[in-house]
Write an enzyme that holds these catalytic residues in place. Sequence first.
Site, PDB file in Angstrom:
ATOM      1  N   HIS A   1      10.692   9.314  13.310  1.00  0.00           N
ATOM      2  CA  HIS A   1       9.561   8.409  13.063  1.00  0.00           C
ATOM      3  C   HIS A   1       8.246   9.197  13.028  1.00  0.00           C
ATOM      4  O   HIS A   1       7.325   8.960  13.816  1.00  0.00           O
ATOM      5  CB  HIS A   1       9.507   7.314  14.126  1.00  0.00           C
ATOM      6  CG  HIS A   1       8.832   6.063  13.632  1.00  0.00           C
ATOM      7  ND1 HIS A   1       9.180   4.807  14.060  1.00  0.00           N
ATOM      8  CD2 HIS A   1       7.829   5.869  12.735  1.00  0.00           C
ATOM      9  CE1 HIS A   1       8.422   3.906  13.464  1.00  0.00           C
ATOM     10  NE2 HIS A   1       7.594   4.529  12.651  1.00  0.00           N
ATOM     11  N   LEU A   2       8.161  10.096  12.061  1.00  0.00           N
ATOM     12  CA  LEU A   2       6.988  10.964  11.920  1.00  0.00           C
ATOM     13  C   LEU A   2       6.043  10.512  10.812  1.00  0.00           C
ATOM     14  O   LEU A   2       5.102  11.231  10.467  1.00  0.00           O
ATOM     15  CB  LEU A   2       7.436  12.405  11.632  1.00  0.00           C
ATOM     16  CG  LEU A   2       8.264  13.100  12.709  1.00  0.00           C
ATOM     17  CD1 LEU A   2       8.610  14.519  12.267  1.00  0.00           C
ATOM     18  CD2 LEU A   2       7.527  13.131  14.040  1.00  0.00           C
ATOM     19  N   GLY A   3       6.261   9.331  10.259  1.00  0.00           N
ATOM     20  CA  GLY A   3       5.507   8.884   9.090  1.00  0.00           C
ATOM     21  C   GLY A   3       4.006   9.039   9.203  1.00  0.00           C
ATOM     22  O   GLY A   3       3.341   9.480   8.268  1.00  0.00           O
ATOM     23  N   THR A   4       3.442   8.687  10.329  1.00  0.00           N
ATOM     24  CA  THR A   4       1.985   8.775  10.508  1.00  0.00           C
ATOM     25  C   THR A   4       1.594   9.862  11.508  1.00  0.00           C
ATOM     26  O   THR A   4       0.476   9.864  12.015  1.00  0.00           O
ATOM     27  CB  THR A   4       1.416   7.427  10.983  1.00  0.00           C
ATOM     28  OG1 THR A   4       2.040   7.052  12.221  1.00  0.00           O
ATOM     29  CG2 THR A   4       1.671   6.338   9.949  1.00  0.00           C
TER      30      THR A   4
ATOM     31  N   GLU B   1      15.616   2.501  17.685  1.00  0.00           N
ATOM     32  CA  GLU B   1      14.929   3.721  18.138  1.00  0.00           C
ATOM     33  C   GLU B   1      14.724   3.703  19.650  1.00  0.00           C
ATOM     34  O   GLU B   1      14.392   2.669  20.211  1.00  0.00           O
ATOM     35  CB  GLU B   1      13.569   3.838  17.430  1.00  0.00           C
ATOM     36  CG  GLU B   1      13.675   4.025  15.925  1.00  0.00           C
ATOM     37  CD  GLU B   1      12.314   4.100  15.247  1.00  0.00           C
ATOM     38  OE1 GLU B   1      11.294   4.169  15.964  1.00  0.00           O
ATOM     39  OE2 GLU B   1      12.265   4.079  14.018  1.00  0.00           O
TER      40      GLU B   1
ATOM     41  N   ASP C   1      13.340   7.984   8.251  1.00  0.00           N
ATOM     42  CA  ASP C   1      12.318   8.267   9.264  1.00  0.00           C
ATOM     43  C   ASP C   1      12.316   7.208  10.356  1.00  0.00           C
ATOM     44  O   ASP C   1      11.619   7.355  11.357  1.00  0.00           O
ATOM     45  CB  ASP C   1      10.936   8.342   8.605  1.00  0.00           C
ATOM     46  CG  ASP C   1       9.846   8.812   9.551  1.00  0.00           C
ATOM     47  OD1 ASP C   1      10.111   9.755  10.335  1.00  0.00           O
ATOM     48  OD2 ASP C   1       8.742   8.253   9.525  1.00  0.00           O
TER      49      ASP C   1
ATOM     50  N   GLY D   1       0.801  -1.214   0.000  1.00  0.00           N
ATOM     51  CA  GLY D   1       0.000   0.000   0.000  1.00  0.00           C
ATOM     52  C   GLY D   1       0.832   1.262   0.000  1.00  0.00           C
ATOM     53  O   GLY D   1       0.589   2.186  -0.788  1.00  0.00           O
ATOM     54  N   ILE D   2       1.833   1.331   0.880  1.00  0.00           N
ATOM     55  CA  ILE D   2       2.680   2.525   0.952  1.00  0.00           C
ATOM     56  C   ILE D   2       3.534   2.641  -0.298  1.00  0.00           C
ATOM     57  O   ILE D   2       3.681   3.720  -0.876  1.00  0.00           O
ATOM     58  CB  ILE D   2       3.552   2.485   2.220  1.00  0.00           C
ATOM     59  CG1 ILE D   2       2.670   2.516   3.472  1.00  0.00           C
ATOM     60  CG2 ILE D   2       4.534   3.651   2.236  1.00  0.00           C
ATOM     61  CD1 ILE D   2       3.418   2.219   4.761  1.00  0.00           C
TER      62      ILE D   2
ATOM     63  N   ALA E   1      10.157   2.476   6.390  1.00  0.00           N
ATOM     64  CA  ALA E   1       9.580   1.181   6.773  1.00  0.00           C
ATOM     65  C   ALA E   1       9.877   0.898   8.243  1.00  0.00           C
ATOM     66  O   ALA E   1       9.172   1.377   9.138  1.00  0.00           O
ATOM     67  CB  ALA E   1      10.131   0.086   5.863  1.00  0.00           C
ATOM     68  N   ARG E   2      10.923   0.148   8.501  1.00  0.00           N
ATOM     69  CA  ARG E   2      11.436  -0.100   9.839  1.00  0.00           C
ATOM     70  C   ARG E   2      12.953  -0.059   9.764  1.00  0.00           C
ATOM     71  O   ARG E   2      13.557  -0.522   8.790  1.00  0.00           O
ATOM     72  CB  ARG E   2      10.971  -1.458  10.383  1.00  0.00           C
ATOM     73  CG  ARG E   2       9.505  -1.497  10.800  1.00  0.00           C
ATOM     74  CD  ARG E   2       9.254  -0.628  12.022  1.00  0.00           C
ATOM     75  NE  ARG E   2       7.891  -0.708  12.521  1.00  0.00           N
ATOM     76  CZ  ARG E   2       6.910   0.107  12.187  1.00  0.00           C
ATOM     77  NH1 ARG E   2       7.129   1.075  11.299  1.00  0.00           N
ATOM     78  NH2 ARG E   2       5.711  -0.027  12.713  1.00  0.00           N
TER      79      ARG E   2
END
Length: 334
Positions: free
Chosen positions: A293-296, A275, A270, A166-167, A245-246
């Site tokens: 980690h601001l993706g969402t 982390e 990101d 999806g991404i 992603a991760r």
Amino acid sequence: MTLSGKPAALLVGTLKHAHKEWEALGKYAELKTYSDGTREDFLAKCKTEFQNVKAICRTYNSKFYMGIFDKEIIDNLPPSVKFICHLGAGYETVDVAACTARGIQVSHVPKAVDDATADVGIFLMLGALRGFNQGIFELHKNNWNANCKPSHDPEGKTLGILGLGGIGKTMAKRARAFDMKIVYHNRTPLPEEEAEGAEFVSFDDLLAKSDVLSLNLPLNAHTRHIIGKPEFQKMKRGIVIVNTARGAVMDEAALVEALDEGIVYSAGLDVFEEEPKIHPGLLENEKVILLPHLGTNSLETQYKMECAVLMNVKNGIVNDSLPNLVPEQRGDIE
């Protein structure tokens, strides 16, 4: 069943936006919450007040006070637990194998994150290609346009996407506006009509052909360090790496080495391997764009994610099954 005659739903962590939607679940389930505490306290409550819980809604922030949902947690959940609904697209903080062994279904929230995460990916790609981070660094040192070398345009470049889910598809859709050629690699090629105009190539060809490589695949046993020193050696010199992603899908130390050697021109990241710890070689490199980690991290996306996870909980309670099962439980990953 509880004294009310309803099964119980347990929220582990906190919701930021969908409070009314959570309360609305009270029509179908007795609502319980665990918003702080310790792992030991949670395990103790599994033997007492959580005994009638059928579905657990788990938020990402819960890991900071009680850790991940590993085998220890899963094995100590009450026998009544049938469903774990994780708030997020990535679900590496839930031991799916342990859940499967106990007959517990696990869901995630894959689609709600697509737009916001792809937007961050495009931002990182453009910033890394154009060298914007160096300009930002210089301005913070009160230097106007000093040491800012000419950079690269996206037009005509090849964007390689590792993981056209999806991404990845949303990233491809946005990248087409910059007249980029798009190639991708999945374990299984997609039907042409589902590939957003991207061309399927082998993994080695993806590494060799990409001017920009975007990592958009989940973290699991198959993908941990899928990009490491051997893979960097197969890439075009001057490649740009983007990871939304991760962190652990890429060997961070190998990335730093590839940056130092000039194999990688720049990177936009990101996510990170440990982390919130970040490799010093990344922090010190002015050509690398880093986000925490601001993706969402947008109001609209967070609300969509929370509504989606609560819909999963409702389905578990009412219909005794989950939509959005994780791929391992759908049989997509062995």
